[in-house]
Write a protein that holds these residues in place. Structure first.
Motif, short mmCIF file in Angstrom:
data_model
loop_
_atom_site.label_atom_id
_atom_site.label_comp_id
_atom_site.label_asym_id
_atom_site.label_seq_id
_atom_site.Cartn_x
_atom_site.Cartn_y
_atom_site.Cartn_z
N GLY A 276 0.83 -1.21 0.00
CA GLY A 276 0.00 0.00 0.00
C GLY A 276 0.86 1.25 0.00
O GLY A 276 0.35 2.37 -0.14
N PHE B 102 -5.35 0.12 2.53
CA PHE B 102 -4.37 0.70 1.60
C PHE B 102 -3.99 -0.31 0.50
O PHE B 102 -3.78 0.04 -0.65
CB PHE B 102 -3.10 1.13 2.33
CG PHE B 102 -3.32 2.20 3.38
CD1 PHE B 102 -4.13 3.29 3.13
CD2 PHE B 102 -2.71 2.12 4.63
CE1 PHE B 102 -4.33 4.28 4.09
CE2 PHE B 102 -2.91 3.09 5.60
CZ PHE B 102 -3.72 4.18 5.33
N ILE C 17 8.88 2.55 7.77
CA ILE C 17 8.20 2.92 9.01
C ILE C 17 8.17 4.44 9.15
O ILE C 17 9.08 5.13 8.73
CB ILE C 17 8.85 2.28 10.27
CG1 ILE C 17 10.34 2.61 10.34
CG2 ILE C 17 8.62 0.79 10.28
CD1 ILE C 17 10.94 2.26 11.68
#
Ligand SMILES: NC(=O)c1ccc[n+]([C@@H]2O[C@H](COP(=O)([O-])OP(=O)(O)OC[C@H]3O[C@@H](n4cnc5c(N)ncnc54)[C@H](OP(=O)(O)O)[C@@H]3O)[C@@H](O)[C@H]2O)c1
Length: 273
Positions: free
Chosen positions: A24, A51, A102
């Motif tokens: 995503g 997503f 992240i």
């Protein structure tokens, strides 16, 4: 196959079964679309299903094949269960591509002298563990076929000192080291392991996130930030997602059978390998 004098180009990944983690995201979704347009059967995974579903729906509407699943790549059992479901549906796994990233709001912009140990090690443990788990569990399913390609994405931080990026440098360097080590063990069994190291991709949110803390410190606009990054390349421009995804297609394909144990330098001249 030929039509008149003209050779009709075969799709480079026709019927290859590919699992993409972080599908995503900016890079994962671009690679998914490029793999689909070259004929791959896609199993898209990400931490939040919504997503991933957007990308899968787009690919299916364009005539491709894509399945969407919610999989946390830090959860070994979840990754294993998902891969088993891929085997149940498609009989094999040809390509495993880990494109997870992240969020970095608390890490970027903080000097190493002020960063606490937990924030420092977060990208190192998250990115290395995720890549290790997805690679290991895919490899176990590829070894019996003596074929497969395991891929990931790193960044310039792996090889260049950059200020205010916390543990991102060691995290990207760890993934490049793991690519070499996985290849040393798996290539004799027919499995290639290759990373991609793109320069900044202005179309992604990641590079905008990276800009924010620096902009505050240096009073730069988004345009000036991109110009500064571009000025450090030989091309004097940054890379598009399409260019990065085209390289991913080539590396994943049987045209790249000589490539393993390496990370492809896509820094457009900024880093000299
Ligand atoms: N963008 C660039 O310019 C650039 C350049 C060079 C290298 N890279 C590297 O390429 C990677 C991807 O970058 P990107 O720009 O595509 O990032 P992104 O748009 O933030 O995408 C990252 C994706 O990873 C997913 N994810 C995070 N943790 C996960 C987990 N534990 N399990 C499953 N999925 C997880 C996220 O899902 P959720 O949103 O659902 O959490 C998100 O879809 C990063 O490692 C980055 O450092 C990026």
């Amino acid at each position: 196959m030929t039509t008149g004098d003209r050779k009709v180009q075969e799709m480079m990944l026709k019927d290859k079964v590919a699992v993409i983690y972080g599908a995503g995201g900016g890079i994962g979704s671009a690679v998914a679309r490029a793999f689909a347009s070259e004929g791959a059967k896609l199993f898209l995974a990400g931490r939040h299903l919504a997503f991933v579903e957007v990308v899968a729906k787009d690919i299916v509407s364009a005539g491709g094949s894509a399945d969407a699943a919610e999989v946390d790549t830090l959860d070994e059992q979840a990754v294993d269960k998902h891969l088993q479901s891929v085997i149940d549906k498609a009989s094999r796994i040809d390509i495993s591509f880990n494109a997870i990233g992240i969020p970095n709001a608390k890490i970027l912009g903080v000097p190493l002298t002020d960063l606490d140990a937990e924030q420092f090690s977060l990208p190192i443990t998250t990115l290395a563990t995720s890549y290790f788990l997805t690679a290991r569990l895919a490899a176990r399913r590829m070894v019996p076929n003596r074929a497969g390609v395991i891929m990931t994405v790193t960044a310039i931080h792996s090889r260049e000192g950059i200020a205010l990026v916390g543990g991102y440098g060691p995290a990207q360097a760890a993934k490049e080291a793991l690519t070499r080590d996985l290849s040393a063990e798996l290539a004799p069994q027919g499995i290639r392991v290759v990373g991609l190291r793109p320069n900044a991709l202005p179309e992604t949110r990641t590079i905008k996130d990276a800009f924010e803390p620096r902009a505050k410190a240096s009073d730069m606009t988004w345009e000036q930030w991109q110009e500064m990054l571009a000025s450090r390349t030989h091309t004097r421009r940054l890379m598009t997602l399409e260019e990065m995804a085209n390289t991913a297609v080539f590396v994943a394909s049987d045209k790249a059978t000589a490539m393993t144990g390496t990370t492809v330098n896509l820094t457009m001249g900024r880093l000299d390998d």
